[in-house]
Each structure stands twice: as C-alpha cells, then as structure tokens.
Design an enzyme around this catalytic site. Structure first.
Site, PDB file in Angstrom:
ATOM      1  CB  VAL A 110      -0.711  -0.001   1.191  1.00 36.43           C
ATOM      2  CG1 VAL A 110      -1.799   1.218   1.215  1.00 36.43           C
ATOM      3  CG2 VAL A 110      -1.788  -1.209   1.201  1.00 36.43           C
ATOM      4  CB  CYS A 111       3.619   2.043   2.255  1.00 35.96           C
ATOM      5  SG  CYS A 111       4.890   3.297   2.543  1.00 35.96           S
ATOM      6  N   PRO A 112       3.453   3.913  -0.665  1.00 35.93           N
ATOM      7  CG  PRO A 112       2.958   6.378  -0.889  1.00 35.93           C
ATOM      8  CD  PRO A 112       2.594   5.142  -0.154  1.00 35.93           C
TER       9      PRO A 112
END
Length: 321
Positions: free
Chosen positions: A48-50
C-alpha cells in the site's frame, strides 16, 4: 486530531499542517560494518505504502531477487502498528519469528522509541537495521550490489542508461526536491490538512506542480521518460504517487481538482508506458508486478473517513495503452 495509520514515517499533524519527520537508521551499504553479500539483507515492505513501493520497483528493476529477500508486512492497526497477518504476506517474520514490525525494530535497538516504519532494510548477520529511509535504500539498490550482478546490469557499465547518470544528476536532484515537497509529500499535506487554509495552500501547490510536470513532459529531452530515452530515479519516485492518484488520492485525500487520466494527457501516457511495459527497460514489468490496486484502495480506505468502505474508483484502475 487525525494521525495517519498508513504513512507514519514522515509526518504528523500540527497546527493544521502536515509536517515532515525524519528516519532514524541511516547506515550505508557497502561499508565496513555492512559489506555487500548475497542473502545477508532483508527488505521489509508493504504494497500500500508508496515509499516502500519505490524500493520494490528498484529491487525488481535491478533483478535483485536472488540477492536480497523481500518480506511483506501486510497489515497495520492502532494496537499492533505494522504486523504480519498472513492475509497476503506471512503470519510471522520468516527471519525472526516476530509478529509485529516493532519487535524487529527493538531487536536493532531495545531502547528505540521512534516511528515504526517501512521500508526497512535489515542485516541478518548483525541482527540490526541498516536503513529505514526509502530514498537512501533505493540509491543503495541502484548500485551497491552490482558486484553480484552480471556486467550488463551494473550501473557503471550502463552509461546514459544508468538510473542516476552523471550528466543529468544535478538537474534531476533539483527536480526530485520540488516533486517530493509538493507532489510525493504534497498529497499528504492535502489529505491530512486540519484547517481550510492549510488545505487550500497545499492543494494549489499540488496541482501547480502537476501542471509543471505536464509541461516538463512536453519537452523533447524529457520524452518518453522524465529525463529522456531511459528510465531514471525520477521516474521511479514520481510513479508511486501518480499510480495511486486517481484511485486513492483523488477520492480519499480530496485531491480532486483534476484527474491524471482525464486532465493530464502527457502524464497519463507516461504513467501507462511505465505500468504496461514488460520489455528489458523494466526488466520484464517491474512497475506493473509491484503495483497492487486492490491493496492500495483497501489500504487508503482504512485510514480515512470512509472507515474502510472502498468507494467505486475509476474502472479500470489504469487505462490500457
């Protein structure tokens, strides 16, 4: 006061502003303590984390699958922080048996009281953290492990096709600075603004920068990628924000003046070019294979006022070429 469960690394809310926070482990590979060795290091990530996404893209672009293990920390909540749920990643850390990422941080430093963040580059030999700053990690992945790779994949042999070629490095670093401030971090300044004045300020800066990026791509020397004919660090670092824009930042973070797919034709073409490429320039699809739209939408829904309800986002999440 709202605090992000998704991006605890960089920011806290204060006086209506979304402020930068700094990583605490900043060691380098290679160094005397952390030499280059195959199978020694582990990269903890979340899809999820960019910020973590940057590292998985570079890991795939460089073909480091047999050199550095990647472990997905697949869940986060208020009581556990980042933890292993078994839903898409393992139920426990395969290295240490830990259930939560905090346990791993405390192995590195039993007195650690900072943010528990991803990505995290871990040294199995010393049982400690090497680095938890995504920008540092991707630059190490670009060339630190090149002695273990075939000659054609080593940055020193790639000339103008290197990810940080010397002839544009100064220009690119200037570019990365304002993109980070107003785009990569800018979407969070917008999404988690706690005053109207802060929101108005940062949403204006965000879309002014997107307009600037659209103009940047109109220049022949910045086509088909951000700095010409070859993918660079700049493409990696902008991609992870823009691939989330229409499906996450537009609906969840109130970044809704314009959409990439309908209002920025050059950025849209650039984004699709990276996503759909499965040629040697992306090592067989490094951008597409590390982008998981279902996890991204669910993750951002879980940390906003939607309370886990995932809205109908644009379909398909990315348009075909």
């Amino acid at each position: 006061m709202m605090v992000s469960k998704l991006i605890p690394r960089y920011t806290v809310v204060a006086n209506g502003q979304w402020n930068h926070m700094h990583s605490q482990f900043r060691h380098t590979i290679p160094s005397e303590r952390f030499p280059v060795e195959k199978g020694r290091y582990v990269l903890y990530i979340n899809y999820v984390c960019p910020w973590a996404h940057r590292t998985t893209i570079v890991h795939a672009l460089k073909g480091l699958e047999d050199v550095i293990d990647v472990v997905e920390v697949d869940a986060r909540d208020a009581s556990h922080g980042w933890f292993f749920s078994g839903r898409s990643g393992p139920k426990r850390d395969p290295v240490s048996g830990a259930r939560c990422l905090k346990e791993i941080y405390l192995k590195a430093d039993p007195s650690y009281n900072g943010r528990i963040t991803i990505p995290l580059l871990w040294d199995q030999h010393h049982g400690t953290a090497v680095n938890n700053e995504s920008a540092d990690i991707i630059r190490m992945l670009f060339d630190a492990f090149d002695p273990l790779l075939p000659p054609e994949r080593r940055e020193v042999n790639k000339g103008v096709a290197a990810f940080r070629p010397p002839h544009i490095r100064k220009e690119m670093d200037s570019f990365l600075s304002w993109v980070f401030d107003t785009v990569n971090n800018g979407v969070y300044k917008v999404g988690f603004a706690t005053s109207q004045a802060s929101y108005d300020e940062h949403v204006s800066k965000l879309f002014q920068s997107l307009d600037r990026l659209e103009e940047h791509l109109s220049q022949p020397k910045h086509y088909p990628y951000l700095f010409g004919q070859h993918i660079t660090e700049a493409d990696v670092r902008l991609y992870t924000t823009l691939v989330r824009f229409d499906v996450a930042y537009y609906p969840f973070f109130k970044c809704n003046l314009k959409m990439i797919r309908s209002d920025y034709p050059r950025l849209h073409a650039w984004l699709r070019r990276l996503y759909w490429s499965d040629g040697p320039e992306t090592n067989g699809g490094a951008f597409r294979t590390t982008t998981h739209f279902d996890l991204i939408k669910e993750g951002y829904a879980a940390v906003t006022a939607s309370r886990g309800v995932v809205p109908m986002c644009p379909t398909p999440p990315i348009m075909p070429l």
